[in-house]
Design an enzyme around this catalytic site. Structure first.
Site, PDB file in Angstrom:
ATOM      1  NE  ARG A 193     -22.741  21.113   9.467  1.00  0.00           N
ATOM      2  CZ  ARG A 193     -23.223  20.322   8.523  1.00  0.00           C
ATOM      3  NH1 ARG A 193     -23.813  19.179   8.846  1.00  0.00           N
ATOM      4  NH2 ARG A 193     -23.139  20.659   7.258  1.00  0.00           N
ATOM      5  N   GLY A 202       0.796  -1.229   0.000  1.00  0.00           N
ATOM      6  CA  GLY A 202       0.000   0.000   0.000  1.00  0.00           C
ATOM      7  C   GLY A 202       0.827   1.277   0.000  1.00  0.00           C
ATOM      8  CD  GLU A 203       5.668   1.532   2.920  1.00  0.00           C
ATOM      9  OE1 GLU A 203       6.656   1.366   2.169  1.00  0.00           O
ATOM     10  OE2 GLU A 203       5.737   1.476   4.167  1.00  0.00           O
ATOM     11  NE  ARG A 223     -15.593  20.096   5.509  1.00  0.00           N
ATOM     12  CZ  ARG A 223     -16.520  19.161   5.323  1.00  0.00           C
ATOM     13  NH1 ARG A 223     -17.785  19.488   5.386  1.00  0.00           N
ATOM     14  NH2 ARG A 223     -16.175  17.919   5.034  1.00  0.00           N
ATOM     15  CE  LYS A 269     -24.651  24.823   7.006  1.00  0.00           C
ATOM     16  NZ  LYS A 269     -23.787  24.161   6.011  1.00  0.00           N
TER      17      LYS A 269
HETATM   18  C1  R5P Z   1     -19.978  24.374   5.493  1.00  0.00           C
HETATM   19  O1  R5P Z   1     -19.929  25.497   6.011  1.00  0.00           O
HETATM   20  C2  R5P Z   1     -19.802  24.168   4.037  1.00  0.00           C
HETATM   21  O2  R5P Z   1     -19.814  25.382   3.342  1.00  0.00           O
HETATM   22  C3  R5P Z   1     -20.865  23.250   3.476  1.00  0.00           C
HETATM   23  O3  R5P Z   1     -22.116  23.887   3.600  1.00  0.00           O
HETATM   24  C4  R5P Z   1     -20.890  21.938   4.218  1.00  0.00           C
HETATM   25  O4  R5P Z   1     -19.614  21.381   4.227  1.00  0.00           O
HETATM   26  C5  R5P Z   1     -21.853  20.983   3.554  1.00  0.00           C
HETATM   27  O5  R5P Z   1     -21.899  19.810   4.293  1.00  0.00           O
HETATM   28  P1  R5P Z   1     -23.069  18.755   4.100  1.00  0.00           P
HETATM   29  O6  R5P Z   1     -23.197  18.453   2.643  1.00  0.00           O
HETATM   30  O7  R5P Z   1     -22.603  17.557   4.889  1.00  0.00           O
HETATM   31  O8  R5P Z   1     -24.309  19.353   4.671  1.00  0.00           O
END
Ligand code: R5P
Length: 288
Positions: free
Chosen positions: A188, A35-36, A91, A186
């Site tokens: 989360r 796998g390397e 992220r 949004k």
């Molecule tokens: C987050 O701030 C990004 O801009 C995307 O909205 C996010 O990564 C989307 O993630 P998912 O498709 O899992 O909702």
């Protein structure tokens, strides 16, 4: 300049070579039985301005990027430019909770050991570029213009971003698609679930495209398209720079959308829009 086509983005790397009028460097990149990663240049590259096109996601691609950059340096390249179509760990761009790793910075620190110039595409946060603090140049290219031009062909008449953070993308896309834009708000709930604050949108009878930088699980797009359907949108498309599509994202989204598109920063069945144009345009300014 000469291009090394890493294995993560062969299509994009080929397009970059072709657009810039350069033959790619012939390489042998493969896996050992354990796998390397094995990387070899099959032609001399000393004195060349070498451009390595390789994403740093998933982890094995990050390792390949590091190995290729070090190889180019060891073989005497005049300069090494890393084109990182999708910057993995983008992220994790700060320490959110005490004691956790700042992984975007860790990645940047390692990449710049053998890279002189860094070309990223629609980084989740523009200021992640600051983590490349020991390079000649670093840039965050946008493919939103390409997305806007693509959506114009689909007669889209409204662009929506799923959250405030992405409204800049919606504005940029709308400029090229020549239409209006707005954003939702949004929250989360967990990795797969999001909630949208109620908002009246001017979408009744319209063809709308939801635009984001990344689509991962698809939870965000799923919720945004529900809002649009409830408010009478005639057609709903979704479009992003980076189609990660984790956990069956394409399968989850395709049935509820009129079209799902992404750029080729991550190659997948929806990547119909190429990032090659703006990348080559920039490379020409630094490498000629
Ligand atoms: C987050 O701030 C990004 O801009 C995307 O909205 C996010 O990564 C989307 O993630 P998912 O498709 O899992 O909702």
């Amino acid at each position: 300049m000469r291009v090394i086509q890493g294995t993560s983005n062969r299509g994009l790397a080929k397009a970059i070579s072709e657009r810039s009028g350069n033959k790619p460097i012939i390489t042998d990149i493969k896996r050992f039985p354990d796998g390397e990663i094995y990387c070899r240049s099959l032609e001399p590259i000393d004195g060349e301005d070498v451009v390595i096109v390789q994403s740093t996601y998933p982890d094995n691609n990050a390792l390949e990027a590091l190995i290729l950059a070090a190889l180019a340096k060891d073989l005497g390249a005049r300069s090494v430019t890393g084109v990182i179509p999708y910057f993995g760990y983008a992220r994790q761009d700060m320490v959110f909770n005490e004691g956790e790793s700042f992984t975007a910075r860790t990645m940047a620190r390692h990449l710049q050991l053998s890279m002189d110039n860094i070309v990223c595409v629609n980084l989740h946060k523009e200021n992640t570029l600051e983590q490349f603090n020991d390079v000649r140049s670093s840039v965050n290219i946008s493919v939103m213009g390409e997305i806007g031009t693509f959506l114009k062909e689909l007669d889209v008449d409204f662009i929506l971003s799923p959250d405030k953070g992405a409204v800049g993308y919606a504005r940029e896309v709308a400029e090229f698609a020549n239409c209006g834009f707005d954003n939702l708000e949004k929250t989360r709930i967990d990795g797969k679930t999001v909630k949208m604050a109620p908002k009246e949108l001017d979408v009744n009878g319209k063809i709308v495209a939801i635009v984001d930088d990344i689509i991962a699980t698809g939870g965000t797009i799923l919720r945004a398209q529900e809002t649009l359907r409830e408010q009478g949108a005639k057609k709903v498309y979704a479009c992003c720079a980076h189609g990660l599509f984790t956990d069956g994202g394409i399968e989850r989204l395709s049935p509820v959308l009129d079209g799902l598109y992404s750029s080729d920063t991550i190659e997948n069945p929806t990547s119909e829009i190429s990032a090659a144009g703006p990348i080559v345009e920039y490379l020409m300014t630094i490498l000629g």
